[in-house]
Design an enzyme around this catalytic site. Structure first.
Site, PDB file in Angstrom:
ATOM      1  N   GLU A 178      42.937  35.422  49.468  1.00 31.54           N
ATOM      2  CA  GLU A 178      41.688  36.199  49.475  1.00 31.54           C
ATOM      3  C   GLU A 178      40.785  35.805  50.646  1.00 31.54           C
ATOM      4  OE1 GLU A 178      40.210  35.955  45.445  1.00 31.54           O
ATOM      5  OE2 GLU A 178      42.166  36.539  44.662  1.00 31.54           O
ATOM      6  N   HIS A 380      44.684  41.880  28.947  1.00 31.82           N
ATOM      7  CA  HIS A 380      44.281  40.922  29.966  1.00 31.82           C
ATOM      8  C   HIS A 380      44.736  39.524  29.567  1.00 31.82           C
ATOM      9  CE1 HIS A 380      41.149  38.479  32.300  1.00 31.82           C
ATOM     10  NE2 HIS A 380      41.995  38.975  33.172  1.00 31.82           N
ATOM     11  N   HIS A 461      46.858  39.257  38.989  1.00 27.54           N
ATOM     12  CA  HIS A 461      45.838  38.872  39.975  1.00 27.54           C
ATOM     13  C   HIS A 461      46.117  37.417  40.361  1.00 27.54           C
ATOM     14  CE1 HIS A 461      42.667  42.150  39.983  1.00 27.54           C
ATOM     15  NE2 HIS A 461      43.766  42.661  39.456  1.00 27.54           N
ATOM     16  N   GLU A 480      47.053  41.927  42.802  1.00 26.77           N
ATOM     17  CA  GLU A 480      45.905  41.734  43.673  1.00 26.77           C
ATOM     18  C   GLU A 480      46.443  41.142  44.985  1.00 26.77           C
ATOM     19  OE1 GLU A 480      41.406  40.020  42.967  1.00 26.77           O
ATOM     20  OE2 GLU A 480      43.075  38.665  42.671  1.00 26.77           O
ATOM     21  N   GLU A 486      35.867  42.826  43.669  1.00 26.46           N
ATOM     22  CA  GLU A 486      35.041  41.749  43.108  1.00 26.46           C
ATOM     23  C   GLU A 486      34.222  41.031  44.191  1.00 26.46           C
ATOM     24  OE1 GLU A 486      37.927  39.221  41.204  1.00 26.46           O
ATOM     25  OE2 GLU A 486      38.723  38.475  43.089  1.00 26.46           O
TER      26      GLU A 486
HETATM   27  C1  NOJ Z   1      39.996  37.167  39.029  1.00 23.24           C
HETATM   28  C2  NOJ Z   1      40.405  38.609  38.986  1.00 23.24           C
HETATM   29  O1  NOJ Z   1      40.639  39.087  40.292  1.00 23.24           O
HETATM   30  C3  NOJ Z   1      39.318  39.380  38.289  1.00 23.24           C
HETATM   31  O2  NOJ Z   1      39.615  40.761  38.321  1.00 23.24           O
HETATM   32  C4  NOJ Z   1      39.174  38.874  36.885  1.00 23.24           C
HETATM   33  O3  NOJ Z   1      38.078  39.521  36.278  1.00 23.24           O
HETATM   34  C5  NOJ Z   1      38.936  37.355  36.851  1.00 23.24           C
HETATM   35  N1  NOJ Z   1      39.883  36.676  37.679  1.00 23.24           N
HETATM   36  C6  NOJ Z   1      39.061  36.802  35.439  1.00 23.24           C
HETATM   37  O4  NOJ Z   1      40.382  36.895  34.988  1.00 23.24           O
HETATM   38 CA    CA Z   2      40.895  37.555  42.474  1.00 25.13          CA
END
Ligand code: NOJ
Ligand code: CA
Length: 678
Positions: A178, A380, A461, A480, A486
């Site tokens: 990232e 999730h 992710h 991701e 985010e």
């Molecule tokens: C990082 C993820 O990219 C995000 O989408 C998620 O809300 C948080 N981790 C918590 O799992």
């Molecule tokens: Ca992330």
């Protein structure tokens, strides 16, 4: 005259002193003779070269391995045999950015054998396409190769033409993938993740990556000197980076090569180098859009943790289900639905339970409530990097998901690089792994296979990078692995205007990204402004491909912008065809896609911090057919800094003979639906 004679004499002496001269031992061309690969042996070392239309792209580059428990494999080699074949097939993607893919290449298999004591043999296999190539090593079954411990792969890529542009992110750093993209000269690259994209000064675009990363460590690229890059495998905790038993093959090392930046995006090289679908019918996976209890968590107006600000409550989830049902969105993601979020969960996943909900989240009732409205919960599973702890529960978790109609699960691996927690036996010692090392590559596949048994699709992710495994395991639908939305909530800095134009020509070449687009309120935590206009939020749905696309903003923000919401409702997530109309990494890009099972086209265009007017010739439309162009564009005075919400929706009747002018504001974009008229 004297000097020239001396020079010739020196060369003669040097050659005479060499026991074995560099010699081309084999070569192969792509089907239309665009690319040519030559293999050579130079003083017992293997090397390769790549030419495009006769011009060198990769100069002589070495191949080989270092082992922990054996002598290196890079010297004293002889070329001992070869085999060639041609291949041509078309295959269909169950879902994707295009439906039909042609896989056409010429293959050269070359065997090199040590001339000294050990007499080990290794095959190097090249598949050469007109738009790129892949090569891999194959270790044949042989004595002394039953416990192969690779400490380094010595594969090189020596770029032959000056390249004053390279787009890349650092590898081996704490934040996995990232990072903001660097745009530097190739000779200023440090240690980079793949895909890394370069442009040579004579206008060639080359993307370096790998395909079919299975039971092996990820390849980073480290610049050794000049324009020479060398493989650097992601570390392992045990002193070797890869441990295998022959026979085995490495992943494909790939170069996608085009004289248009868009050609990199249109190439199917990475998918073609992966094995065909092993899961059979995956029609249970439905490409779709989803909303979620998510953006509030990043804004910190709700929490993952239980308590007064807990987002994942039954009542709040019903509100999202109602919103999804009203606007035709199939999924509702809920984060913080399960135990384990109270306290420090970053890098600490041992309290997560994926088989139970928190007391204020009635999961049975919510799945019933959703089902009655045609809406599915999206699961999730944040692991906090306790990957083995997750594996210990995943079969039960996916069985629960299957029973509740949860057919997509977002997983997560939030911790610093090198901190994935592996535990081989319950209660045993913790071994720390890299997100992109061999063990974690295998972990991801174990999760994907366990999920497939329960007809669940996976979207990790903080993942390992994509190498096209969705062809083989089509329930691995997105991931991701780059800076997503985010970062506009809390990133310092947020994503810059050029971000999407970087992603398209780098990260997206690997495969679908769960970027989570469409935040129409354009503000992050504490009101931090986005570096984007409103129209650009819509363009992202077309520009950044994923079969699952989040509709990431809050229901109330969408209800306040019905004009923008309409495009998000309409835009598909599954495509028959994809064309890159124009584009330059880090500057701008326009992509047109035709919907699956339909005749409408959708176009997305984005720019960086510069305003531009791009031409959109509509020649891709059906002949003899009229279309209604529904245009969602930046207002005439839009600017991400001063006037990001200036936004205009207009319609026009067009045919394939028309050329539209796309006016993009600084930080702006444009989205168009081309609706086929009868
Ligand atoms: C990082 C993820 O990219 C995000 O989408 C998620 O809300 C948080 N981790 C918590 O799992
Ligand atoms: Ca992330």
């Amino acid at each position: 005259m004297r000097n020239r004679l001396n020079a010739a004499f020196v060369i003669f002496i040097a050659l005479a002193a060499m026991p074995v001269r560099a010699a081309t031992v084999a070569s192969i061309e792509s089907p239309d003779s665009i690319l040519r690969v030559e293999l050579d042996i130079d003083d017992g070392r293997m090397g390769y070269r790549v030419f495009r239309k006769g011009v060198p792209v990769i100069g002589t580059s070495r191949l080989g391995f270092l082992f922990q428990n054996a002598e290196q494999l890079q010297r004293n080699l002889a070329f001992t045999s070869q085999a060639t074949r041609s291949f041509d097939e078309t295959w269909e993607q169950p879902w994707g950015e295009r439906r039909i893919t042609r896989n056409r290449y010429n293959e050269l298999r070359a065997r090199f054998t040590e001339t000294t004591r050990l007499k080990r043999a290794i095959d190097v296999v090249f598949r050469v396409y007109d738009d790129g190539l892949g090569f891999r090593y194959e270790f044949p079954d042989q004595p002394g190769m039953h416990d192969v411990r690779i400490t380094e792969e010595l594969t090189e890529f020596d770029v032959a033409q000056p390249a004053s542009k390279a787009w890349w992110i650092p590898a081996g750093e704490w934040n996995r993938y990232e990072y903001l993209y660097n745009s530097t000269r190739l000779d200023q690259v440090g240690q980079a993740h793949t895909p890394i994209t370069i442009r040579t000064d004579d206008g060639l675009y080359v993307s370096f990556h790998e395909a079919a990363l299975v039971d092996y460590s990820s390849m980073w690229l480290r610049r050794v000197e000049g324009q020479r890059l060398r493989a650097q495998l992601s570390p392992g905790p045990e002193g070797w980076k890869v441990r295998r038993t022959a026979p085995f093959t490495t992943p494909w090392r790939t170069l996608t090569i085009s004289d248009r930046a868009g050609g990199l995006v249109e190439s199917s090289l990475i998918l073609n180098l992966n094995e065909p679908n092993r899961l059979g019918d995956v029609s249970w996976f439905k490409p779709a859009k989803y909303v979620g209890i998510w953006w509030t968590l990043h804004l910190e107006t709700q929490s993952w943790a239980t308590g007064p600000r807990h987002g994942a409550t039954t009542a709040e989830t019903k509100r999202y289900i109602d919103f999804a049902a009203k606007h035709g969105f199939r999924g509702v993601l809920v984060e913080g639905w399960n135990p384990g979020w109270d306290g420090q969960w970053f890098g600490n996943g041992w309290n997560f339970d994926f088989t139970k909900a928190t007391p204020d989240f009635d999961i049975e009732e919510l799945s019933r409530y959703g089902k009655a409205r045609g809406v599915h919960l999206v699961g999730h599973h944040e692991t906090g990097c306790a990957a083995s702890h997750y594996e210990q529960q995943m079969d039960r978790a996916f069985a629960l998901d299957e029973r509740l109609g949860i057919d997509v699960v977002k997983t997560g691996y939030v911790c610093d690089a090198g901190q994935i927690e592996r535990q081989d036996t319950i209660g045993g010692p913790i071994i720390r792994e890299w997100h992109d090392g061999q063990w974690n590559a295998n972990h991801h596949l174990r999760v994907v296979l366990a999920a497939a048994k329960h007809h669940v699709a996976i979207n990790p992710h903080e993942p390992i990078k994509d190498t096209g495994l969705r062809r083989t395991y089509p329930n691995w639908v997105a991931r991701e692995g780059a800076r997503g939305m985010e970062y506009n909530a809390w990133g310092n800095p947020p994503n810059p205007p050029e971000h999407e134009a970087n992603l398209v020509f780098t990260r997206m070449l690997a495969g679908p990204m769960d970027f989570t687009p469409g935040v129409v309120s354009l503000k992050g935590r504490n009101g931090q402004p986005f570096q984007s206009t409103l129209a650009r939020q819509l363009a992202d749905y077309v520009v950044l491909y994923s079969p699952i696309q989040m509709v990431a903003d809050l229901p109330e923000h969408y209800e306040a912008r019905p004009d923008a919401l309409r495009f998000i409702e309409d835009v598909p997530t599954d495509w028959d065809d994809t064309r890159v109309i124009n584009g330059e990494p880090g500057d701008f890009v326009t992509i047109a896609r035709r919907e699956r099972r339909g005749s409408d086209w959708y176009v997305g265009a984005v720019t960086d911090e510069n305003a531009r007017t791009l031409k959109l010739p509509l020649g891709f439309l059906d002949p003899g057919r009229a279309y209604e162009a529904q245009i969602y564009r930046d207002g005439d005075d839009a600017d991400w800094k001063t006037n990001p919400f200036a936004f205009t929706v207009e319609t026009r009747r067009v045919t394939r003979d028309d050329v539209l002018d796309l006016r993009l504001a600084p930080g702006g974009g444009q989205a168009i639906r081309l609706k086929a008229l009868r």
